[in-house]
Design a protein around this motif. Structure first.
Motif, PDB file in Angstrom:
ATOM      1  N   ASP A   1      54.706  -4.488  12.412  1.00  0.00           N
ATOM      2  CA  ASP A   1      55.991  -3.988  12.918  1.00  0.00           C
ATOM      3  C   ASP A   1      55.826  -2.551  13.402  1.00  0.00           C
ATOM      4  O   ASP A   1      56.786  -1.821  13.553  1.00  0.00           O
ATOM      5  CB  ASP A   1      57.096  -4.100  11.869  1.00  0.00           C
ATOM      6  N   ALA A   2      54.582  -2.191  13.654  1.00  0.00           N
ATOM      7  CA  ALA A   2      54.287  -0.890  14.263  1.00  0.00           C
ATOM      8  C   ALA A   2      53.373  -1.164  15.463  1.00  0.00           C
ATOM      9  O   ALA A   2      53.087  -2.302  15.774  1.00  0.00           O
ATOM     10  CB  ALA A   2      53.603   0.021  13.258  1.00  0.00           C
ATOM     11  N   GLY A   3      52.958  -0.128  16.143  1.00  0.00           N
ATOM     12  CA  GLY A   3      52.070  -0.344  17.283  1.00  0.00           C
ATOM     13  C   GLY A   3      52.848  -0.742  18.514  1.00  0.00           C
ATOM     14  O   GLY A   3      53.914  -0.175  18.820  1.00  0.00           O
ATOM     15  N   PRO A   4      52.377  -1.743  19.252  1.00  0.00           N
ATOM     16  CA  PRO A   4      53.008  -2.074  20.532  1.00  0.00           C
ATOM     17  C   PRO A   4      54.404  -2.667  20.354  1.00  0.00           C
ATOM     18  O   PRO A   4      54.695  -3.294  19.336  1.00  0.00           O
ATOM     19  CB  PRO A   4      52.054  -3.114  21.130  1.00  0.00           C
ATOM     20  N   CYS A   5      55.255  -2.457  21.337  1.00  0.00           N
ATOM     21  CA  CYS A   5      56.568  -3.109  21.353  1.00  0.00           C
ATOM     22  C   CYS A   5      56.960  -3.410  22.790  1.00  0.00           C
ATOM     23  O   CYS A   5      56.378  -2.879  23.735  1.00  0.00           O
ATOM     24  CB  CYS A   5      57.638  -2.239  20.671  1.00  0.00           C
ATOM     25  N   GLY A   6      57.903  -4.315  22.935  1.00  0.00           N
ATOM     26  CA  GLY A   6      58.409  -4.665  24.264  1.00  0.00           C
ATOM     27  C   GLY A   6      59.789  -4.069  24.478  1.00  0.00           C
ATOM     28  O   GLY A   6      60.591  -4.012  23.545  1.00  0.00           O
ATOM     29  N   LEU A   7      60.050  -3.648  25.709  1.00  0.00           N
ATOM     30  CA  LEU A   7      61.389  -3.164  26.053  1.00  0.00           C
ATOM     31  C   LEU A   7      62.082  -4.206  26.931  1.00  0.00           C
ATOM     32  O   LEU A   7      61.510  -4.680  27.917  1.00  0.00           O
ATOM     33  CB  LEU A   7      61.310  -1.841  26.832  1.00  0.00           C
ATOM     34  N   GLY A   8      63.289  -4.570  26.539  1.00  0.00           N
ATOM     35  CA  GLY A   8      64.088  -5.480  27.354  1.00  0.00           C
ATOM     36  C   GLY A   8      65.304  -4.754  27.874  1.00  0.00           C
ATOM     37  O   GLY A   8      65.872  -3.917  27.170  1.00  0.00           O
ATOM     38  N   ALA A   9      65.696  -5.051  29.108  1.00  0.00           N
ATOM     39  CA  ALA A   9      66.878  -4.413  29.683  1.00  0.00           C
ATOM     40  C   ALA A   9      67.735  -5.477  30.353  1.00  0.00           C
ATOM     41  O   ALA A   9      67.223  -6.498  30.811  1.00  0.00           O
ATOM     42  CB  ALA A   9      66.470  -3.347  30.704  1.00  0.00           C
ATOM     43  N   GLU A  10      69.033  -5.237  30.377  1.00  0.00           N
ATOM     44  CA  GLU A  10      69.946  -6.170  31.026  1.00  0.00           C
ATOM     45  C   GLU A  10      70.869  -5.397  31.956  1.00  0.00           C
ATOM     46  O   GLU A  10      71.494  -4.420  31.541  1.00  0.00           O
ATOM     47  CB  GLU A  10      70.786  -6.888  29.958  1.00  0.00           C
ATOM     48  N   ILE A  11      70.908  -5.848  33.204  1.00  0.00           N
ATOM     49  CA  ILE A  11      71.887  -5.285  34.135  1.00  0.00           C
ATOM     50  C   ILE A  11      73.046  -6.279  34.194  1.00  0.00           C
ATOM     51  O   ILE A  11      72.928  -7.356  34.781  1.00  0.00           O
ATOM     52  CB  ILE A  11      71.274  -5.093  35.539  1.00  0.00           C
ATOM     53  N   GLY A  12      74.144  -5.943  33.507  1.00  0.00           N
ATOM     54  CA  GLY A  12      75.304  -6.824  33.514  1.00  0.00           C
ATOM     55  C   GLY A  12      76.295  -6.360  34.553  1.00  0.00           C
ATOM     56  O   GLY A  12      76.151  -5.292  35.141  1.00  0.00           O
ATOM     57  N   VAL A  13      77.316  -7.171  34.778  1.00  0.00           N
ATOM     58  CA  VAL A  13      78.320  -6.804  35.765  1.00  0.00           C
ATOM     59  C   VAL A  13      79.186  -5.652  35.257  1.00  0.00           C
ATOM     60  O   VAL A  13      79.699  -4.866  36.038  1.00  0.00           O
ATOM     61  CB  VAL A  13      79.156  -8.048  36.136  1.00  0.00           C
ATOM     62  N   ASP A  14      79.321  -5.546  33.928  1.00  0.00           N
ATOM     63  CA  ASP A  14      80.147  -4.458  33.394  1.00  0.00           C
ATOM     64  C   ASP A  14      79.430  -3.607  32.351  1.00  0.00           C
ATOM     65  O   ASP A  14      80.060  -2.816  31.670  1.00  0.00           O
ATOM     66  CB  ASP A  14      81.442  -5.006  32.801  1.00  0.00           C
ATOM     67  N   HIS A  15      78.123  -3.819  32.211  1.00  0.00           N
ATOM     68  CA  HIS A  15      77.403  -3.024  31.220  1.00  0.00           C
ATOM     69  C   HIS A  15      75.915  -2.993  31.527  1.00  0.00           C
ATOM     70  O   HIS A  15      75.412  -3.811  32.298  1.00  0.00           O
ATOM     71  CB  HIS A  15      77.629  -3.590  29.814  1.00  0.00           C
ATOM     72  N   LEU A  16      75.254  -2.058  30.869  1.00  0.00           N
ATOM     73  CA  LEU A  16      73.795  -2.009  30.865  1.00  0.00           C
ATOM     74  C   LEU A  16      73.375  -2.020  29.405  1.00  0.00           C
ATOM     75  O   LEU A  16      74.060  -1.451  28.556  1.00  0.00           O
ATOM     76  CB  LEU A  16      73.304  -0.732  31.540  1.00  0.00           C
ATOM     77  N   ALA A  17      72.273  -2.672  29.118  1.00  0.00           N
ATOM     78  CA  ALA A  17      71.806  -2.704  27.728  1.00  0.00           C
ATOM     79  C   ALA A  17      70.292  -2.696  27.723  1.00  0.00           C
ATOM     80  O   ALA A  17      69.649  -3.215  28.639  1.00  0.00           O
ATOM     81  CB  ALA A  17      72.335  -3.943  27.012  1.00  0.00           C
ATOM     82  N   VAL A  18      69.732  -2.089  26.703  1.00  0.00           N
ATOM     83  CA  VAL A  18      68.279  -2.006  26.545  1.00  0.00           C
ATOM     84  C   VAL A  18      67.974  -2.174  25.063  1.00  0.00           C
ATOM     85  O   VAL A  18      68.749  -1.715  24.213  1.00  0.00           O
ATOM     86  CB  VAL A  18      67.743  -0.629  27.027  1.00  0.00           C
ATOM     87  N   CYS A  19      66.890  -2.848  24.743  1.00  0.00           N
ATOM     88  CA  CYS A  19      66.453  -2.870  23.351  1.00  0.00           C
ATOM     89  C   CYS A  19      64.939  -2.918  23.265  1.00  0.00           C
ATOM     90  O   CYS A  19      64.254  -3.218  24.240  1.00  0.00           O
ATOM     91  CB  CYS A  19      67.096  -4.024  22.570  1.00  0.00           C
ATOM     92  N   ALA A  20      64.425  -2.578  22.090  1.00  0.00           N
ATOM     93  CA  ALA A  20      62.986  -2.619  21.828  1.00  0.00           C
ATOM     94  C   ALA A  20      62.735  -3.641  20.722  1.00  0.00           C
ATOM     95  O   ALA A  20      63.447  -3.645  19.714  1.00  0.00           O
ATOM     96  CB  ALA A  20      62.477  -1.248  21.406  1.00  0.00           C
TER      97      ALA A  20
END
Lengths: 437, 437
Positions: free
Chosen positions: A85-104
């Motif tokens: 649960d350390a080291g590399p991670c992935g970033l995800g992003a969402e372009i929504g019609v009324d929001h933006l969101a990102v998580c790792a």
């Protein structure tokens, strides 16, 4: 990356390291013996691979496996292997019609950092939206680094068509984006130590769950692109379907059609665990399947498309609600009226369920999937949509044998964002050699 | 058969022999050097494989390749390799609604023997029909043996749903067959030296192109099943699609939807050169995609299915022709009236084309195929169907990029029979070790 000048030996080693990681990912904490049994490799071979992954920081050991438990050998306690649960991670992003969101997401699949911004994307300037998104990405990357995680890839979910194998949004009518390559605006996002703040983010009610960080990143564009994260851009329905496949494999089989009902209605077809992308990358346009061929004109040029009956705007209008205001408020109102038995609302949801059932009946007749998964924003209205949807499916797909299972997504509107982050982190499992510490 | 107790070496040899045969099949007469270049193998390795295939009778040599021609080395004439036209052959059979047909295809892909019987299959007794079919199969097998060909497999095309991986016709409404396993009635067909004549075949106008052979085969059922040909049973639309893929690769790409319009309307989805079969084996039921959801009741239990507008019965009725008489006569009348501009006929064909276009628009939006192939009996009416079909497709599938190509099948109603025979003979190319002399 696989195959760049790789010798056959290195390729074999890469493949076996990947198989070990996937085995641990699928089984959860488990012994070396359990991995060997699952892969049909010798314990000696597995031990060598495991040592390399432990040294490289992609696996760790935890506690002891109970005697006979977690797939261990009979009666012999030992340490259990888990993904790091350390080291590399992935970033995800969402372009929504009324929001933006990102998580790792870390290799174990846990969401470790996230940020969200209410942001009206309707008929928007891509440059403005993408600058906001970049700020969020940098912010989440910064949070991740504080947790000793290192972003290795950024995947972005968009509500539109993406040309196969590119980062270009060919058409996203609800954003008003056409032929928009999003790679340039995101080059270098998530790579710095501290977040950039190239744009003043509009922070509204929904934006409380992230930290405000405003330090400007001092790198030039050239330096940014030199250490740019690999970027993956995909349709939100595709990434939502992959999230169902990866995160809910207990309920979701490897052959299914995933309906992602948001402002638009998209779908994704998964066959033997693989996405069907289509020749141009445009497979899954369920929203434009004709339901009533002489029905209302659609933005796509057709008539009576599914979106004209079950799309968000059509549904809210039919229920007598405003479709051009804040989405959350409108959906909350819709849910409240449906719960109290309001006839107009119930009728609107029944009409939407009927249209979904007609379009899905055609889909089931064509593809004979094992399951249909209803995801996206409409999943929360399943109670009122399902009776009509199931009636149409039953009457119009009367083939013998076990009919497709209807599954209501447990991820709902979170699916595309989680799918993006998991798609980003899975590159570590697929190609461990490139990510050993 | 591949893999039965095979050593890795034997498996590798089998695979390489198969690759050589497929290379020769795809290139036509060619030199050893051309095969080596195509496969990326050394000329020495190819020569060893070719010698084994020549000795085993699956390849032969012919004439000389012209200098520099047929893919040979520059300036060096030599013999050209071709697949054998003797030895193993495949038998294909078709159970039509108004006829039965059988043919034998050699490894070169040539039809070497065929027989056809007008036979009314509507609401028929499977036992009667299958006994007739068995007679035809034995007859064609006898013809093939007289040409020094040896049947190795029988494949049967049926106008209905076949449960995946079985020989059971689950539902063929136009025959009135339900849950009919056709293996028993065909056990041993095509294996004897001389044809059986277990049933008195009804030979009518269409039955002139085959020889009448009536000697009864003297083997017992046990002896028959002991040397039974492997039997493959598949939906006619699937086999028709494979025929397009294998026999018209110049026009038909490897990702396409094949519409097979006969009494019923079926379709097949081919992805990267493989048939999409569906979970139960029922993919491709285009005929039951809803076109006008409140339209006429369909035999499937639905309403307004494509078959209610573009199926043969609907089309003939709409044109004012009898739908319960001989099909050939009805279709000839339809073609004549269409050619002379008869309004009612033209309107009926336009309505059928419109319905096909609506159903195919949904299909294209879902699957984004590279091409749509129009095959089966309706292919000959393409002139009158296409304007409406293309209009609907154009208006309802307005995605960017190159739209799917519309291809009119060159095989037409012959597709399923040829697909069956080719499917049967291709086992020789796929598994040459089992068929060396």
């Amino acid at each position: 990356m696989p195959g760049h000048g790789a010798s056959p030996q290195r390729e074999m080693r890469r493949r076996n390291l990947s198989r070990v990681l996937h085995a641990v990912a699928e089984q959860g904490p488990c012994s070396r013996a359990a991995v060997a049994a699952r892969l049909g490799l010798t314990r000696t071979a597995v031990s060598t691979l495991v040592e390399e992954l432990l040294r490289g920081g992609l696996l760790t050991e935890q506690g002891t496996t109970p005697p006979g438990g977690a797939g261990g050998g009979p009666g012999r306690p030992g340490t259990a292997l888990v993904l790091t649960d350390a080291g590399p991670c992935g970033l995800g992003a969402e372009i929504g019609v009324d929001h933006l969101a990102v998580c790792a997401v870390d290799p174990r699949g846990q969401v470790r950092a996230r940020a969200r911004l209410e942001s009206d994307g309707r008929d928007s300037d891509p440059g403005v939206i993408l600058t906001r998104l970049r700020t969020l990405v940098d912010e989440v990357a910064h949070q991740a680094r504080a947790l000793e995680l290192r972003p290795v890839r950024l995947a972005v979910a968009v509500p539109g068509l993406v040309a196969r194998g590119t980062t270009t949004v060919v058409r996203a009518p609800n954003l008003g984006w056409y032929d928009t390559d999003i790679a340039g605006a995101l080059a270098g996002a998530g790579t710095g130590d501290r977040p950039s703040a190239g744009a003043e983010a509009h922070r509204t009610a929904g934006g409380k769950d992230y930290r405000t960080v405003g330090a400007r990143k001092g790198l030039t564009a050239g330096a940014l692109s030199a250490d740019a994260l690999p970027l993956l851009v995909d349709n939100e329905a595709n990434l939502g379907a992959l999230a169902e496949l990866w995160l809910d494999s207990g309920r979701v089989p490897r052959d299914f059609v995933h309906v992602s009902a948001e402002v638009g209605i998209g779908a994704a077809v998964v066959l033997s665990g693989d996405l069907l992308r289509g020749t141009r990358g445009f497979a899954g346009e369920l929203g434009h399947v004709p339901v009533r061929p002489d029905g209302p004109r659609c933005v796509c040029g057709g008539r009576g498309c599914l979106e004209q009956y079950a799309g968000e705007i059509a549904l809210l209008r039919a229920a007598g609600l405003r479709a051009d205001g804040p989405r959350d408020a409108a959906f909350t109102a819709l849910a409240e009226r449906a719960a109290t038995g309001d006839t107009r609302t119930r009728d609107a949801l029944e009409e939407a369920g009927t249209a979904l059932g007609i379009a899905l009946a055609g889909t089931v007749n064509l593809l004979d999937p094992r399951a249909v998964v209803l995801g996206g924003a409409l999943a929360r209205f399943a109670t009122w949509l399902l009776p009509a949807l199931e009636r149409e499916l039953r009457e119009r797909t009367a083939a013998p044998g076990v009919p497709p299972t209807l599954v209501i997504s447990g991820l709902g509107a979170e699916g595309p964002l989680l799918g993006a982050a998991h798609a980003a982190v899975r590159v570590v499992l697929d190609d461990p050699l490139s990510h050993l510490a």
